[in-house]
Structure formats: C-alpha cells, structure tokens
Write an enzyme that holds these catalytic residues in place. Structure first.
Site, mmCIF file in Angstrom:
data_model
loop_
_atom_site.group_PDB
_atom_site.id
_atom_site.type_symbol
_atom_site.label_atom_id
_atom_site.label_comp_id
_atom_site.label_asym_id
_atom_site.label_seq_id
_atom_site.Cartn_x
_atom_site.Cartn_y
_atom_site.Cartn_z
ATOM 1 N N LYS A 1 15.344 48.048 43.144
ATOM 2 C CA LYS A 1 16.759 48.456 43.318
ATOM 3 C C LYS A 1 17.180 47.925 44.683
ATOM 4 C CE LYS A 1 19.477 50.999 44.874
ATOM 5 N NZ LYS A 1 20.477 50.454 45.816
ATOM 6 N N GLU B 1 8.901 54.345 54.298
ATOM 7 C CA GLU B 1 8.961 53.614 55.575
ATOM 8 C C GLU B 1 10.366 53.803 56.130
ATOM 9 O OE1 GLU B 1 7.799 49.515 55.171
ATOM 10 O OE2 GLU B 1 5.730 50.031 54.762
ATOM 11 N N CYS C 1 14.257 48.290 62.275
ATOM 12 C CA CYS C 1 13.636 49.613 62.377
ATOM 13 C C CYS C 1 12.599 49.669 63.490
ATOM 14 C CB CYS C 1 13.001 49.991 61.049
ATOM 15 S SG CYS C 1 11.694 48.843 60.565
ATOM 16 N N GLU D 1 18.611 57.415 65.839
ATOM 17 C CA GLU D 1 18.573 55.974 65.598
ATOM 18 C C GLU D 1 20.009 55.449 65.475
ATOM 19 O OE1 GLU D 1 17.450 54.555 61.663
ATOM 20 O OE2 GLU D 1 16.038 53.184 62.617
#
Ligand code: NAD
Length: 491
Positions: A181, A256, A289, A386
């Site tokens: 996806k 993750e 990331c 973040e």
C-alpha cells in the site's frame, strides 16, 4: 479495462492497482500534485474494500506455489525483478523526484541502486538460511523458518521506493506473497515497481499493489484477519492504529517509526567534520526519520561549531530537486509546510532564538529555509516532537552525563550521531538509548545490520536475519533419539 497511463515529465505510469498480475482500475481516485511546483500529476486509483479483498485472495492463491519453492528457485525471479528495476532507472528517478521531491541526483546515485540491491541482496541471502539444528540428549530438533503467508507492506512518502523494496526484498525471498500500500502523497514509483515485477515474470498474486489513502485502504488491509504480517514504516499515531487493528487478530507488526535523534558534538570532536556532517541533516529537506535533528554540543566548542555549521549551511543550494546543483528540495505537501512553519513560529514565540533560517524559502511555496533554533528547554515542543522538515535544534552541555541525559530525554529512540575522539565518543554512544548510533559518521547502512528504533520509534528490527525472523514462522521439528515410550507421568 486498465486506465490510461499518467504522463509525468515524459514517463508513463499506471494510476491503477496491480492485483493478481493485472492492472485493476477503481471507480474512485485521489489527485496528485508535485511538491516542486504544485502542478497536478494526475489521479490515482483509490483502493475500495473490493480491491482489498481481491488482492488478499490473489496473494493467498499465489502463496501455495511461491512458498513451496526453495530460495534457489525464487532467486532467478527476484534477480530479474532487480534487473527490471535497473532497466527503468531513469523512469524511477524522474517519477520519485516529481512525485516526492527527492533530489534527482540522490535517486540516481543512491536510491535506485539501493532499491535493486534490496531485492537482490535478500534473495541471495535467503540461500544461506538453513534449518537450525539443536541437538539434545533426548532429540534432534530442526528449527525451520517457513514463510508466514500474505504480508501487508505500508510505506511513507519520504522514501517510497527505498522503503518498499527494503521490505519487499526479504518478504518475497522468504516465500511470502505481498500487498504493497503506497503512500498517497507519493505513490508513483510503487506503481512502476509493479511493472518491473510483471516484466520479471513474478507469478500473478505474488506481488500486488493496492493504491489508496491510509485511513481507508490502509486501515482495511491491516484489519483483515487473512493477513499474516504487517510491515509498516511511518508515523507514531498511524502505528498505534495499525497495532490496534492487527492486534485484534493477533497479527505481528514490524513498526519503523519517527525519530528525534541526538547529534552529539563532544569537546574533543573534529569540529569541521562534525559541522560538515551536521549540514547533511537538511537532506531531503529534513524529511528523514534517521536524521540527527537535536544538536547537543559541548559548551566549550559550541561557538566554533555554530560558526562552522553556519558557514556550510549558508552555502546550501535550496531549489528544484531536478537541478544537479540542488542540495535541499521541497517539503512534500502544503499541509507539511504549514506543520513545519508552525513548529518554528511556536518555538520562537516561546523564547527560542533563531541561529539561521526561520521561515519560508523564496524559491517557492513548498520550500522552507534550513533552520536552527537555540535557547531551548528540554521539555519544549520543538525539542520533544518530530518536525519532519529542515528544522534543527541546538542545546549545549557541560559533561558527558548531561549530554547522555539530554540525548535520552525524549520519547523517541531511533538513532543518533556522536562526534568526538573515538574512545570517548564510543563510550558516550554506548549510553545513548536508541536502535543505532553512528560514531564520527552518518547514514552508514548495511543490509546485513539490524535497523529499527526503541521507545516510540518502533517495535522490531528489519535488516539481515532480523527481516527473515519477522517475515517467517519459526517451527521446531522434533525427532526423538530413542524410541518414544508413551507415558502419562512423563513431562
Ligand atoms: P503516516 O504514518 O502518515 O503514513 C505512512 C503510511 O501509512 C502511508 O502509506 C499512509 O497511507 C498509511 N496509513 C495512514 N493511516 C493508516 C491507517 N489507519 N491504517 C493503515 N495505514 C495507514 O506517515 P508519513 O507522514 O507518510 O511519513 C512520515 C513518518 O514516517 C515520520 O514520522 C517518519 O519519521 C516516519 N519514517 C520512519 C522511518 C523509519 O525507518 N523509522 C523511515 C521513514 C519515515
């Protein structure tokens, strides 16, 4: 009938799903815009419940034959898959650059070669995976790693090709059938991956792509009880939803997630080297990331470090990712731009000081100046959350203990960077609580090594044998050494 191909900067790509070896259109779709200049790129199929069901059935049907093959029998298919990615290298570069704003130069030299390697390396590595014998007094145990079944792979927009192949490689090599996806803000290279798989002759249903939004299509996929694994890379809030949905069916997830990683500069660091590496944290406009986004610098060298990094950052070329000279490209989406600028504004309103940058970049609507903020408290939003944009923070420390406390003082635990004299830096790095940390370097990745985070940065590890542990079911086959005597009192 398959939809007309989209034409993106001279590259033709299907907007449809790829299910059971065929292109499958949808009655619904969503529009794509380039982050470079907001130009429309076309409309992509939205995955509906019927497509999710069709993809799971196709994958289930293909699983019998694909899982029954040995790794050596699967190898030529996957070698051809990697070759076919290579055949389309220019198209992959053009698409991801236009669709996700990734530097064309990085696509050419970094991402596409790595995508090919992701497929090839795991396919070859699977050849060496053998049943693990355990010999005891009573029995011979043979520990097998069997393919788990239908695997759902969900990836984010900041590195769709790299992350999709990073998961597909081991999942397919282990004998699973996959449903990818793609991220709805940058799905085009995932569609091209289906062309590469098709040309490589992967049996129908072994690899499927279901396009669609996360909240609808992604959520339906991960809630389906017929799937065996979910491998997800993305944000913490989405991971919680996925873990809940998959948990309801006791389906294992590999997660993750985001990071707020420390970049530590000790008093004995090579300041020029640390500053040059520090500027790399603006790579992909900070939408990485694993970037070290919180600079923790020893007070004695802070002034020198700031001056050195400022000099490097001032020379960074912000602009069109298709230009060879560009080093920092656009932010993916107007919503992400607003989020990034909001973080800066609130930090400054709360008393933070800008060392450089601080607002939109004149190059265009989706470009943000490389920014550094200081005069911060550990519990400030900008230190804890973040940002996922070209925004860094800088705090100073006076001792190793303080550096480690600051480094460990967020809910995240993905990665880190530590610059200093090697023995000193290694000792500090060992105390930082993350899934990985680079000493006097940044971004060295090896497919054999584990990758993943702790705390809110994720659950599980992928890479090398860790990927196979996740994508396989472990089975202990036990053969007694002596004839077995049935007994109710025997343990
Ligand atoms: P996101 O969580 O919004 O979306 C990621 C993917 O999940 C997309 O494909 C999306 O469609 C899908 N999704 C959304 N809601 C879903 C749901 N309810 N069910 C199933 N799927 C759903 O993340 P993003 O904004 O695309 O990516 C940025 C995030 O990814 C950042 O937090 C970044 O740190 C993280 N990231 C982590 C790594 C890593 O390896 N640790 C790598 C790259 C990016």
């Amino acid at each position: 009938m398959a939809s007309a191909l989209l034409q993106v900067a001279g590259v033709a790509v299907s907007p449809d799903h790829y299910i059971g070896g065929e292109r499958v259109p949808s009655t619904e779709g969503f529009d794509l815009f380039s982050p470079i200049d907001q130009r429309p790129l076309g409309r992509v199929a939205q995955g509906l419940p019927v497509h999710v069901d069709q993809a799971i059935r196709a994958a289930q049907q293909a699983f019998g034959a694909w899982s029954a093959m040995t790794a050596a029998q699967r190898l030529p298919y996957l070698e051809r898959f990697a070759d076919e990615i290579g055949q389309r290298a220019d198209a992959f570069c053009t698409l991801e650059s236009n669709d996700a704003g990734v530097l064309l130069s990085r696509m050419q030299h970094g991402v596409v070669p790595r995508a090919m390697l992701n497929i090839r390396w795991f396919a070859r590595h699977a050849l060496g995976l053998q049943d693990r014998p355990i010999d005891t007094e009573q029995a011979h145990h043979r520990v097998r790693h069997d393919p788990a079944g239908v695997v759902v792979i969900i990836t984010p927009w900041n590195a769709p090709l790299m992350l999709s192949t990073w998961k597909l490689g081991p999942a397919l090599a282990a004998g699973n059938c996959c449903i990818l996806k793609p991220p709805e803000w940058a799905p085009l290279t995932c569609s091209l991956l289906a062309d590469a798989a098709h040309a490589a002759g992967l049996p129908p249903g072994v690899f499927n792509v279901v396009q669609g939004t996360g909240a609808a299509t992604g959520a339906q996929l991960v809630a389906d009880a017929r799937i065996a694994r979910v491998s997800f890379t993305g944000s913490v809030p989405t991971a919680k939803l996925i873990a809940q949905a998959a948990g309801a069916n006791l389906v294992p997830c590999s997660l993750e997630l985001g990071g707020k990683s420390p970049f530590i500069v000790l008093e004995d660091a090579d300041i020029a080297a640390a500053a040059a590496t520090g500027a790399l944290m603006y790579r992909n406009a900070g939408q990485v990331c694993l970037a070290g986004t919180r600079f923790l610098v020893h007070a004695a060298v802070a002034e020198r470090f700031v001056a050195a990094m400022r000099a490097t950052v001032q020379k960074l070329c912000v602009g069109d990712p298709r230009d060879a000279a560009t080093e920092v490209g656009p932010v993916i989406h107007p919503r992400q731009v607003a989020q990034v600028l909001g973080y800066i504004d609130r930090a400054v309103a709360g008393g933070a000081r800008l060392l450089w940058g601080g607002g939109p970049h004149p190059f265009g609507a989706q470009y943000v100046q490389p920014t550094m903020l200081t005069d911060l408290q550990q519990d400030d939003e900008i230190v804890q959350n973040e940002v996922f944009g070209p925004v860094l923070t800088l705090q100073t420390f006076a001792s190793d203990d303080e550096a480690v406390a600051l480094a460990n003082g967020t809910d995240y635990g993905l990665g880190g960077v530590c610059y200093g004299e090697t023995v000193h830096a290694t000792a500090v790095a060992d105390s930082v609580r993350t899934g990985f940390i680079w000493i006097n370097s940044f971004g060295i990745r090896d497919l054999a090594a584990p990758f993943g985070g702790i705390k809110r940065s994720g659950i599980g590890r992928e890479g090398g044998d860790w990927s196979f542990e996740f994508f396989c079911d472990v089975k202990d086959v036990v053969l007694p050494k002596k004839p077995f005597t049935p007994s109710f009192s025997h343990r």
